[in-house]
Scaffold this motif. Structure first.
Motif, short mmCIF file in Angstrom:
data_model
loop_
_atom_site.label_atom_id
_atom_site.label_comp_id
_atom_site.label_asym_id
_atom_site.label_seq_id
_atom_site.Cartn_x
_atom_site.Cartn_y
_atom_site.Cartn_z
N MET A 167 0.85 -1.19 0.00
CA MET A 167 0.00 0.00 0.00
C MET A 167 0.89 1.25 0.00
O MET A 167 1.81 1.35 0.81
CB MET A 167 -0.90 0.01 1.24
N GLU A 168 0.64 2.21 -0.89
CA GLU A 168 1.48 3.39 -0.99
C GLU A 168 1.35 4.27 0.24
O GLU A 168 0.32 4.27 0.93
CB GLU A 168 1.14 4.17 -2.25
N SER A 169 2.41 5.04 0.53
CA SER A 169 2.49 5.82 1.77
C SER A 169 1.39 6.86 1.88
O SER A 169 0.87 7.11 2.98
CB SER A 169 3.86 6.49 1.87
N ARG A 170 1.02 7.50 0.77
CA ARG A 170 -0.03 8.53 0.81
C ARG A 170 -1.37 7.92 1.21
O ARG A 170 -2.12 8.49 1.99
CB ARG A 170 -0.15 9.23 -0.55
N LEU A 171 -1.68 6.73 0.70
CA LEU A 171 -2.93 6.07 1.05
C LEU A 171 -2.92 5.65 2.51
O LEU A 171 -3.94 5.75 3.21
CB LEU A 171 -3.15 4.85 0.15
N ILE A 172 -1.77 5.19 3.00
CA ILE A 172 -1.65 4.83 4.42
C ILE A 172 -1.88 6.04 5.29
O ILE A 172 -2.55 5.97 6.33
CB ILE A 172 -0.26 4.21 4.69
N GLU A 173 -1.35 7.19 4.88
CA GLU A 173 -1.55 8.42 5.64
C GLU A 173 -3.02 8.81 5.67
O GLU A 173 -3.56 9.19 6.72
CB GLU A 173 -0.72 9.55 5.03
#
Length: 421
Positions: A1-7
């Motif tokens: 999962m990409e970092s922006r989506l995790i944020e």
């Protein structure tokens, strides 16, 4: 999962924790045509089904951007918090991916309001529609209905969601105008009324045609915040009782106000009123399952619930003239009003006494809590406790135990003797 989506997930899952109005109770959607998931008997995050199973739900906001400035809300527009928003496809993908990993069994989706009610509601509906139609997802879906959204969008939402909810938030129009002046009771009650009508219509259509589409089969619910405004427990329970009768709600949820800002319109408190919230839930349970009216539990003379004892015991202590109840002859409705006798044990009593006279040991085996019930019942005209004991003494015995009360009485007597001496 990409970092922006995790944020985004971290921000919007945290913001959703203040909404407690979610439950899968009543959802019966079956898995058909090799689809994903099954809502029957499950689907709620950190909640329990009737058979005791703990189930999980992805509980998020679509966005925490909001055009409103409600004093009690963490996502209000004037609050200095980090903002984020999911796209429709991101929510769909998260739900499917989390379900495939067995993390969740359904979705609870709410949102702050960006642009306007219809713009936000349309996106919530698109999420549910994509899950149902494109991914054949049959897990539980609970959608928050945005106050002010059009009737057409609400109707469409009910075709894809198992449950809909519209949060009233505050127990009176006056408090709403003070703490959330951009909102009105009319905007909340109109969609509630629309959902009630659609539920009734869908029920009638199902009687005529088994293939008729379901509409929000798990019904609708709402949430009230406890402690953010000055209403007492009498006002809160009266409102809840009216909502159950007028809008056929499945549940009214109560959320103790969490202090999140220094707004001068809000009360000063260190912690959420958790005990008060719990007592209101107990009173709500009495109204829904035990045959109590709101005015019996609290009234203008007793507008607040006793925080030390549960509402059922409080009612019994105020109505000592009703007791003692003879368990071998009392009707079911009266048995339900005895502290220490629950629904299941009352049913067992009514069923078993047709075949034999019950004694106290029978009651114990049926799950009756005798340390409470003994002050309010007789069994074959016998009693485990004198029935002329004062209400205050019963209250203290139940709260502190027999031994503690005896010690306190002995101390009082010794202190009296010392004063006399």
């Amino acid at each position: 999962m990409e970092s922006r989506l995790i944020e985004k997930l971290s921000i919007l899952a945290d913001a959703a924790k203040y909404d407690v109005s979610c439950s899968s109770s009543g959802g019966k959607r079956r898995n058909e045509n090799k689809g994903l998931g099954n809502a029957e008997g499950m689907g709620i995050c950190h909640s329990y089904t009737e058979d005791g199973r703990c189930v999980s739900l992805l509980k998020i906001l679509l966005t925490n951007h909001c055009i409103y400035d409600c004093a009690y809300c963490v996502t209000r527009k004037s609050n200095d918090v980090k903002r984020a928003a999911f796209t429709v496809q991101e929510v769909v993908d998260l739900t499917i991916n989390f379900y495939r990993r067995n993390y969740i069994e359904g979705l609870f989706l709410s949102s702050g309001i960006f642009k306007n009610a219809d713009y936000t509601m349309e996106r919530l509906v698109r999420v549910a529609k994509k899950l149902r139609q494109e991914h054949k997802f049959n897990g539980y879906i609970h959608l928050k209905t945005i106050p002010g959204a059009s009737e057409e969008l609400i109707k469409e939402a009910g075709l894809y969601a198992d449950r809909l909810s519209v949060n009233i938030e505050l127990p009176s129009e006056m408090s709403l105008q003070q703490l959330a002046p951009e909102k009105s009771y009319k905007e909340v009650l109109e969609p509630m009324g629309s959902i009630r009508q659609q539920l009734a219509q869908a029920s009638e259509e199902k009687k005529l045609f088994k293939s008729a589409p379901s509409f929000a089969p798990a019904g609708q619910s709402t949430q009230l915040i406890v402690g953010a405004s000055a209403e007492n427990d009498h006002q809160i329970l009266q409102l809840s009782s009216q909502l159950y009768k007028d809008y056929s709600l499945k549940r009214v949820y109560y959320s103790g106000y969490v202090p999140i800002s220094s707004d001068s319109r809000l009360p000063i408190m260190a912690d959420p009123p958790i005990i008060r919230e719990n007592r209101i839930y107990q009173a709500d349970w009495l109204m829904r399952f035990y045959g109590f009216e709101a005015k019996e539990i609290v009234d203008e003379q007793h507008p607040h619930l006793d925080l030390d004892i549960d509402p059922k015991l409080g009612w019994a202590l105020r109505h000592r003239h009703v007791f003692p109840v003879e368990v071998n002859t009392a009707d079911y409705e009266l048995l339900l009003r005895v502290p220490g006798i629950g629904i299941k044990s009352a049913q067992k009593i009514v069923s078993a006494r047709r075949f034999a006279q019950l004694n106290f040991e029978h009651l114990r085996q049926m799950g009756v809590v005798l340390k409470r019930a003994k002050y309010f019942i007789t069994c074959q005209t016998k009693s485990l406790q004198r029935q002329d004991v004062e209400s205050e003494l019963i209250r203290r015995k139940i709260l502190f135990g027999e031994g503690s009360v005896r010690s306190a009485l002995l101390k009082q007597q010794l202190d009296l003797f010392k004063q006399v001496g």
